[in-house]
Design a protein around this motif. Sequence first.
Motif, mmCIF file in Angstrom:
data_model
loop_
_atom_site.group_PDB
_atom_site.id
_atom_site.type_symbol
_atom_site.label_atom_id
_atom_site.label_comp_id
_atom_site.label_asym_id
_atom_site.label_seq_id
_atom_site.Cartn_x
_atom_site.Cartn_y
_atom_site.Cartn_z
ATOM 1 N N TRP A 203 -10.449 0.083 7.778
ATOM 2 C CA TRP A 203 -9.542 0.382 6.670
ATOM 3 C C TRP A 203 -10.109 -0.156 5.361
ATOM 4 O O TRP A 203 -10.068 0.529 4.333
ATOM 5 C CB TRP A 203 -8.165 -0.231 6.924
ATOM 6 C CG TRP A 203 -7.304 0.517 7.895
ATOM 7 C CD1 TRP A 203 -6.890 0.096 9.121
ATOM 8 C CD2 TRP A 203 -6.734 1.829 7.717
ATOM 9 N NE1 TRP A 203 -6.103 1.057 9.727
ATOM 10 C CE2 TRP A 203 -5.989 2.124 8.887
ATOM 11 C CE3 TRP A 203 -6.780 2.763 6.694
ATOM 12 C CZ2 TRP A 203 -5.298 3.328 9.047
ATOM 13 C CZ3 TRP A 203 -6.094 3.963 6.853
ATOM 14 C CH2 TRP A 203 -5.362 4.234 8.013
ATOM 15 N N LEU A 204 -10.648 -1.358 5.401
ATOM 16 C CA LEU A 204 -11.225 -1.946 4.191
ATOM 17 C C LEU A 204 -12.380 -1.105 3.674
ATOM 18 O O LEU A 204 -12.479 -0.849 2.465
ATOM 19 C CB LEU A 204 -11.707 -3.367 4.473
ATOM 20 C CG LEU A 204 -12.417 -4.078 3.310
ATOM 21 C CD1 LEU A 204 -11.498 -4.202 2.100
ATOM 22 C CD2 LEU A 204 -12.923 -5.454 3.747
ATOM 23 N N ARG A 251 -3.920 -1.754 8.602
ATOM 24 C CA ARG A 251 -3.963 -1.123 7.279
ATOM 25 C C ARG A 251 -3.309 -2.011 6.223
ATOM 26 O O ARG A 251 -3.830 -2.177 5.109
ATOM 27 C CB ARG A 251 -3.265 0.242 7.320
ATOM 28 C CG ARG A 251 -3.242 0.947 5.965
ATOM 29 C CD ARG A 251 -2.777 2.374 6.066
ATOM 30 N NE ARG A 251 -1.363 2.492 6.365
ATOM 31 C CZ ARG A 251 -0.511 3.210 5.648
ATOM 32 N NH1 ARG A 251 -0.922 3.845 4.561
ATOM 33 N NH2 ARG A 251 0.746 3.316 6.002
ATOM 34 N N ILE A 252 -2.175 -2.597 6.587
ATOM 35 C CA ILE A 252 -1.472 -3.474 5.656
ATOM 36 C C ILE A 252 -2.288 -4.724 5.385
ATOM 37 O O ILE A 252 -2.383 -5.203 4.245
ATOM 38 C CB ILE A 252 -0.080 -3.847 6.217
ATOM 39 C CG1 ILE A 252 0.754 -2.588 6.493
ATOM 40 C CG2 ILE A 252 0.649 -4.775 5.265
ATOM 41 C CD1 ILE A 252 1.070 -1.775 5.269
ATOM 42 N N ALA A 257 -5.624 -7.869 1.579
ATOM 43 C CA ALA A 257 -6.885 -8.537 1.231
ATOM 44 C C ALA A 257 -7.502 -7.895 -0.001
ATOM 45 O O ALA A 257 -8.004 -8.595 -0.895
ATOM 46 C CB ALA A 257 -7.855 -8.461 2.414
ATOM 47 N N LEU A 258 -7.461 -6.569 -0.079
ATOM 48 C CA LEU A 258 -7.984 -5.853 -1.241
ATOM 49 C C LEU A 258 -7.223 -6.238 -2.506
ATOM 50 O O LEU A 258 -7.824 -6.411 -3.580
ATOM 51 C CB LEU A 258 -7.896 -4.347 -1.002
ATOM 52 C CG LEU A 258 -8.368 -3.434 -2.136
ATOM 53 C CD1 LEU A 258 -9.862 -3.610 -2.374
ATOM 54 C CD2 LEU A 258 -8.047 -1.967 -1.811
ATOM 55 N N TYR A 259 -5.910 -6.387 -2.389
ATOM 56 C CA TYR A 259 -5.078 -6.740 -3.546
ATOM 57 C C TYR A 259 -5.536 -8.057 -4.179
ATOM 58 O O TYR A 259 -5.578 -8.178 -5.409
ATOM 59 C CB TYR A 259 -3.619 -6.848 -3.105
ATOM 60 C CG TYR A 259 -2.706 -7.445 -4.146
ATOM 61 C CD1 TYR A 259 -2.130 -6.640 -5.128
ATOM 62 C CD2 TYR A 259 -2.424 -8.812 -4.165
ATOM 63 C CE1 TYR A 259 -1.292 -7.190 -6.100
ATOM 64 C CE2 TYR A 259 -1.596 -9.362 -5.123
ATOM 65 C CZ TYR A 259 -1.032 -8.550 -6.099
ATOM 66 O OH TYR A 259 -0.224 -9.096 -7.053
ATOM 67 N N GLY A 272 -2.431 4.438 -0.991
ATOM 68 C CA GLY A 272 -1.180 5.182 -1.006
ATOM 69 C C GLY A 272 0.030 4.290 -0.812
ATOM 70 O O GLY A 272 1.153 4.784 -0.686
ATOM 71 N N LEU A 273 -0.168 2.979 -0.803
ATOM 72 C CA LEU A 273 0.918 2.029 -0.583
ATOM 73 C C LEU A 273 1.442 1.480 -1.900
ATOM 74 O O LEU A 273 0.706 1.393 -2.882
ATOM 75 C CB LEU A 273 0.434 0.865 0.292
ATOM 76 C CG LEU A 273 -0.020 1.223 1.702
ATOM 77 C CD1 LEU A 273 -0.740 0.041 2.345
ATOM 78 C CD2 LEU A 273 1.175 1.632 2.564
ATOM 79 N N GLU A 274 2.712 1.097 -1.890
ATOM 80 C CA GLU A 274 3.329 0.472 -3.044
ATOM 81 C C GLU A 274 3.555 -1.013 -2.746
ATOM 82 O O GLU A 274 3.361 -1.474 -1.623
ATOM 83 C CB GLU A 274 4.660 1.160 -3.376
ATOM 84 C CG GLU A 274 4.525 2.646 -3.691
ATOM 85 C CD GLU A 274 3.733 2.926 -4.969
ATOM 86 O OE1 GLU A 274 3.604 1.991 -5.798
ATOM 87 O OE2 GLU A 274 3.246 4.054 -5.122
ATOM 88 N N TRP A 275 3.965 -1.749 -3.770
ATOM 89 C CA TRP A 275 4.132 -3.192 -3.642
ATOM 90 C C TRP A 275 5.084 -3.556 -2.501
ATOM 91 O O TRP A 275 4.831 -4.498 -1.740
ATOM 92 C CB TRP A 275 4.623 -3.789 -4.954
ATOM 93 C CG TRP A 275 4.989 -5.245 -4.842
ATOM 94 C CD1 TRP A 275 6.235 -5.794 -4.921
ATOM 95 C CD2 TRP A 275 4.085 -6.343 -4.605
ATOM 96 N NE1 TRP A 275 6.171 -7.163 -4.759
ATOM 97 C CE2 TRP A 275 4.863 -7.528 -4.560
ATOM 98 C CE3 TRP A 275 2.713 -6.436 -4.436
ATOM 99 C CZ2 TRP A 275 4.309 -8.772 -4.351
ATOM 100 C CZ3 TRP A 275 2.149 -7.693 -4.221
ATOM 101 C CH2 TRP A 275 2.948 -8.846 -4.176
#
Length: 358
Positions: A203-204, A251-252, A257-259, A272-275
Amino acid sequence: MLSCALCFVQACWSQITAAGGATPCILIETPQKEVSVLPDISKFARYRFQNLFISPSPLPDLSWGSPKDVWQKMLSKESKYIHTSRLLQNHSALNPDMRSILLDWLIEVSEVYSLHRETFYLAQDFFDRFMLTQNSVNKSMLQLIGVTSLFIASKLEEIYPPKLHEFAYVTDGACSEDDLIEMELIMLKALKWELSPVTAVSWLNLFLQVSSLKDSPKLLLPQYSQEQFIQIAQLLDLCILHLTSLDFQYRILAAAALYHYTSMEVVTKATGLEWENISECVHWVAPFFRVVQRNPPLKLKNFKKVPEEDRHNIQTHMNYLDMLADVKVKPEPFLSEQSPVSVGGILTPPKSTEKTPV
């Protein structure tokens, strides 16, 4: 005939179980038999419905398929391949520290043999899902289960995987080649031959690629920074060693981690995810991120016979156990605080760097 068999009773485990240990024999249905889908046992089931049916696909137009269909197929695996931190509830002789020590050792073995990050993360998934199917596993069996997980993963992911005798060798005599072969069959049956999850590092990889795409996107050609990837992968490595990371979808976990290394805008574009989808995981990852930040930035390593453009994908080992000891994560209600344990040599063979070449 195999095709006529409806089920097997797994009896061969007892041949390699330590004397006096419990024998976790289970009835395992063969892949030929149609079975009903098990209920989702993860307490994070709300993510599964929301992410699968609501999140838009962030993938660009693809020349080889529908981005929507590809995305939905990937998301469907998040519901199919179940993992949860409650996997140790049925193993009274085990605790979370043992899992951390084992996975840290598998990371070390992966680096010694220049295995890809995906190989390690597949092994981690196989180990955790297998343990969820078992009961009362003795701690003396953990190293065999772990190295067998890596053995299976390497055959799936590596072009030139290490030989069977090399996997037995790194256990310093604790596991024989026959033990590995027997455990491989046990694990494959228990996992019902379901061996293709979308791992956290996959995913990363995808998220960084999507976030780096320009006007003429080519999804299959890496366009992101290798340096940025290994920094985030280091955080992901540290997180995955902690048992409660399994309470989040891969995925989450990768998105959280990306955030920490980018921004919510980048995360939304790439995932495609929101906060509201990732906030709980972002807060959980925060103490791991703070520990990683206190260490010097990672540098790309050179590996023999590994092309320069692929070196970021090779799994590397750090002082993860020391770093993990500095992380302060509030334990789950069913997990009590436990001090580090001595495993009496079971999971601590001589360091691979101290061994003489085979």
